[in-house]
Each structure stands twice: as C-alpha cells, then as structure tokens.
Scaffold this motif. Structure first.
Motif, PDB file in Angstrom:
ATOM      1  N   SER A   1      40.720  26.579  43.337  1.00  0.00           N
ATOM      2  CA  SER A   1      40.533  27.337  42.115  1.00  0.00           C
ATOM      3  C   SER A   1      39.425  26.897  41.266  1.00  0.00           C
ATOM      4  N   ALA A   2      38.838  25.513  41.424  1.00  0.00           N
ATOM      5  CA  ALA A   2      37.668  25.032  40.953  1.00  0.00           C
ATOM      6  C   ALA A   2      36.412  25.542  40.975  1.00  0.00           C
ATOM      7  N   LEU A   3      36.251  26.437  42.194  1.00  0.00           N
ATOM      8  CA  LEU A   3      35.258  26.757  42.642  1.00  0.00           C
ATOM      9  C   LEU A   3      35.108  28.402  41.754  1.00  0.00           C
ATOM     10  N   GLN A   4      34.306  28.499  40.868  1.00  0.00           N
ATOM     11  CA  GLN A   4      34.197  29.551  39.518  1.00  0.00           C
ATOM     12  C   GLN A   4      32.764  30.258  40.056  1.00  0.00           C
ATOM     13  N   ILE A   5      32.908  31.715  40.285  1.00  0.00           N
ATOM     14  CA  ILE A   5      31.732  32.250  40.385  1.00  0.00           C
ATOM     15  C   ILE A   5      31.255  32.864  38.951  1.00  0.00           C
ATOM     16  N   ARG A   6      29.983  32.510  38.638  1.00  0.00           N
ATOM     17  CA  ARG A   6      29.431  32.935  37.281  1.00  0.00           C
ATOM     18  C   ARG A   6      28.059  33.505  37.271  1.00  0.00           C
TER      19      ARG A   6
ATOM     20  N   VAL B   1      28.098  29.879  65.298  1.00  0.00           N
ATOM     21  CA  VAL B   1      28.699  30.325  64.068  1.00  0.00           C
ATOM     22  C   VAL B   1      30.275  30.798  64.478  1.00  0.00           C
ATOM     23  N   ASP B   2      30.989  30.267  63.366  1.00  0.00           N
ATOM     24  CA  ASP B   2      32.467  30.665  63.727  1.00  0.00           C
ATOM     25  C   ASP B   2      32.893  31.852  62.556  1.00  0.00           C
ATOM     26  N   GLN B   3      32.327  31.777  61.593  1.00  0.00           N
ATOM     27  CA  GLN B   3      33.010  33.165  60.590  1.00  0.00           C
ATOM     28  C   GLN B   3      31.839  33.246  59.751  1.00  0.00           C
ATOM     29  N   VAL B   4      31.789  34.380  59.124  1.00  0.00           N
ATOM     30  CA  VAL B   4      30.634  34.666  57.778  1.00  0.00           C
ATOM     31  C   VAL B   4      31.580  34.992  56.797  1.00  0.00           C
ATOM     32  N   PHE B   5      31.313  34.564  55.712  1.00  0.00           N
ATOM     33  CA  PHE B   5      32.052  34.975  54.306  1.00  0.00           C
ATOM     34  C   PHE B   5      31.097  35.679  53.520  1.00  0.00           C
ATOM     35  N   SER B   6      31.471  36.513  52.545  1.00  0.00           N
ATOM     36  CA  SER B   6      30.623  36.733  51.403  1.00  0.00           C
ATOM     37  C   SER B   6      30.810  35.807  50.166  1.00  0.00           C
TER      38      SER B   6
ATOM     39  N   ARG C   1      36.295  30.668  47.891  1.00  0.00           N
ATOM     40  CA  ARG C   1      37.508  29.869  47.764  1.00  0.00           C
ATOM     41  C   ARG C   1      38.190  29.864  49.399  1.00  0.00           C
ATOM     42  N   GLU C   2      38.007  31.268  49.841  1.00  0.00           N
ATOM     43  CA  GLU C   2      38.568  31.337  51.398  1.00  0.00           C
ATOM     44  C   GLU C   2      37.858  30.552  52.347  1.00  0.00           C
ATOM     45  N   ALA C   3      36.711  30.508  52.303  1.00  0.00           N
ATOM     46  CA  ALA C   3      35.837  29.801  53.197  1.00  0.00           C
ATOM     47  C   ALA C   3      36.180  28.291  53.035  1.00  0.00           C
ATOM     48  N   HIS C   4      36.013  27.513  51.666  1.00  0.00           N
ATOM     49  CA  HIS C   4      36.438  26.312  51.586  1.00  0.00           C
ATOM     50  C   HIS C   4      37.638  25.917  52.272  1.00  0.00           C
ATOM     51  N   GLY C   5      38.686  26.869  51.848  1.00  0.00           N
ATOM     52  CA  GLY C   5      40.081  26.658  52.558  1.00  0.00           C
ATOM     53  C   GLY C   5      40.084  26.739  54.167  1.00  0.00           C
ATOM     54  N   TYR C   6      39.088  27.697  54.706  1.00  0.00           N
ATOM     55  CA  TYR C   6      39.259  27.483  55.947  1.00  0.00           C
ATOM     56  C   TYR C   6      38.277  26.157  56.466  1.00  0.00           C
TER      57      TYR C   6
END
Length: 327
Positions: free
Chosen positions: A18-23, A298-303, A308-313
C-alpha cells in the motif's frame, strides 16, 4: 508538445504494498546533459523491492522508484539524442538518488541512456535493459565465460537467470540452472537450459554426479544462503560470480576465507551500470529476438494501475523471467 503533468508511482517511505501510491506529478524539465524520456514500459527489479522494504542504501524520500525505463526521447537540450529516438535508461542513481522509471516520464543523465532501433512491442522491449546488462556483464566481466564451458545459474527462473541462460546457450555453453519449483523445469528447458536442478539448498552433489570435477563457471543469484553450496559445485580454478540476492541476504557473517572458500575456486562479483552494456550488444540481442533466434523471457505484463499486484507477484517469487509494466 510534452504534457505538463504525468502519472507516477511514489514511495513516501518504506512500507507494504500500500506504500506504492499513484499520483499526478509535474513532468520533469531536463537540463543540458539530461534526457527526458517518455516511458513506454519498464521492468521490475529486486532492487525496487529492496527499496520498498527499506533494505536499500542511499535512498531519499519521497521517491519515484525504478532503476530502468524504456521509451522514446521527449526532450534532450544538449542534442545528444534526437526527439523520438527509441532508448533505454538504467542505473546511475535512478529510483534512489533521483526519480526513476515508474512514471510516464523520467529525466535521466545522458550517460545512463542507450539508443536502439526495434519493431518489437514495448512490453518486450521493456523487459530487456537491466536484465540484459546484468546477465551480459556477469558472463563477460564477472565470469569471463568461454564457448564450450559449463555454467551453473543459481536462481535460474529469475529474470537475470533466464537471460543468462539465453546468452549462455547462444555461446554454446552447457547450462545448468536451479529452481525450487519442479513445475518451472519446462520453462527453463525452453530457454536453452540443458540440466534443470531442483534446488533443495544442496545442488553441488547433483552437479558432481553429472560433471564430477564441478562446473567451470557459476552465477550466484540467490545470495549468501546458497553461496557455499555453489562454491562446492565449482571445479578447481573455476569461477563463481556473486551478482544477485533473491533471498534478500547478501552478508557473510564472520567470513573466514580459508574455511569458507573451497581450495582453488575463485569468487568474484558483478554490479554494473549502463556503461557496461554496449549499444551494439543491446541492438544485437533485440535483432536476434526479432528474428526468432532467441526468446526474451517475459513472465507477465501489468498496467501502471496494477503496480501493487506486480510488486506482490515479484515478492512471491512466482515468475519465470521478467515482470514488466506497460504504459
């Protein structure tokens, strides 16, 4: 006309996902000696996980993380690169000393920028810069790997491990690679790995059943917990290069060389920077991928919204190859 504001991922300090904030932030203004890049994609790196977990040194906050980026030149006051030129940028303080690649635009020193020309899609291109720099540098500077030699890649399903397997297979090396997950064996075989080893912490014995004297070279990507076993898997006068810390452990407590190092086995390390990846090597790698001669792992591409999902993975260690965010 360059936009005046951009979306970016910001860390106000170390913390959970949750520390990853989009601004919304102002688009940086490049000075002479700098390049403003419109980011099309960026790869995720363990370095950025260390940043988020508070394990990275030299950090100031708030900070846009990201030690690499791939895109096109939006502005270059010194004229070193033409506007619209395809480029990658990496390292040199990106994402730590100054804002990095987790944004729609990033401003970096000219020295960190490498040009290329390719028709590959942006997510594929975004996987390459740091992964290739680290793999190529580890093979050449770290290991001085030669065609026909054997190599053990400890941490084979990581992005650097996967890229190293591709480069080593290109060189005609015999490639051993480890994974803790037997389900990933086929993916490693497709990258050119000859012998997949299931890593239970002890692979030296498995290696020596196949090559009794040990491997010629070994790339340590897991960290200090597996380093002693990697050293034991390597022949006399063989070389082990310590490059990665997938375990987040990089210190050897109470290091006593005579007791730690097997007799005659050489231990070195590789860090690397943009200057360690020649533009010709990057271009050759991209051309080989475009021609179908090699696979870019390349394993997976995120937006950006999925950061946060990408970092968790990434933290879970589930990937085989690179995780990429495409903008």
């Amino acid at each position: 006309m360059t936009a005046t504001t951009m979306r970016a991922v910001v860390l106000d300090g170390p913390g959970p996902l949750s520390a990853l904030q989009i601004r919304e932030l102002p688009v940086p203004t490049p000075r002479p000696g700098e390049v403003l890049i419109q980011v099309k994609a960026f790869g995720l790196n363990r370095s950025e996980l260390h940043t988020r977990l508070g394990l990275a040194e030299g950090m100031t906050f708030p900070r846009v993380p990201g030690i690499e980026a791939t895109g096109v030149v939006a502005a270059c006051p010194g004229g070193e690169f033409a506007v619209g030129k395809q480029v990658v940028a990496m390292m040199g303080g990106m994402g730590r000393a100054f804002d990095g690649g987790y944004a729609e635009y990033t401003c970096v020193p000219v020295a960190q920028v490498i040009p290329f020309t390719s028709s590959l899609d942006w997510p594929t291109l975004g996987a390459v810069p740091e992964m290739l720099q680290t793999a190529y540098g580890s093979l050449t500077v770290g290991l001085d790997a030669q065609p026909g030699q054997s190599i053990l890649i400890r941490g084979g399903t990581s992005s650097v491990g996967a890229a190293t397997a591709v480069l080593a297979a290109q060189r005609g090396m015999t490639v051993f690679a480890t994974t803790r997950n037997p389900a990933k064996a086929d993916a490693l075989k497709q990258l050119g790995v000859d012998h997949v080893l299931i890593d239970d912490g002890e692979v030296a014995e498995q290696i020596r059943r196949i090559v009794p004297d040990g491997v010629d070279t070994a790339l340590e990507l897991v960290g200090t917990p597996t380093l002693p076993d990697t050293l034991r898997a390597t022949r006399i006068h063989g070389v082990v290069c310590f490059t990665g810390m997938l375990s987040n452990e990089w210190l050897v407590e109470n290091f006593y060389p005579l007791g730690y190092l097997p007799q005659g086995v050489r231990l070195t390390a590789y860090g690397g920077d943009a200057s360690d990846l020649p533009a010709a090597v990057l271009q050759e790698f991209l051309d080989a991928a475009a021609a179908g001669r090699i696979t870019i792992p390349v394993d997976q591409v995120f937006s950006l919204d999925q950061i946060r999902e990408a970092h968790g993975y990434m933290e879970s260690g589930g990937a085989v190859g690179k995780l990429v965010v495409a903008l």
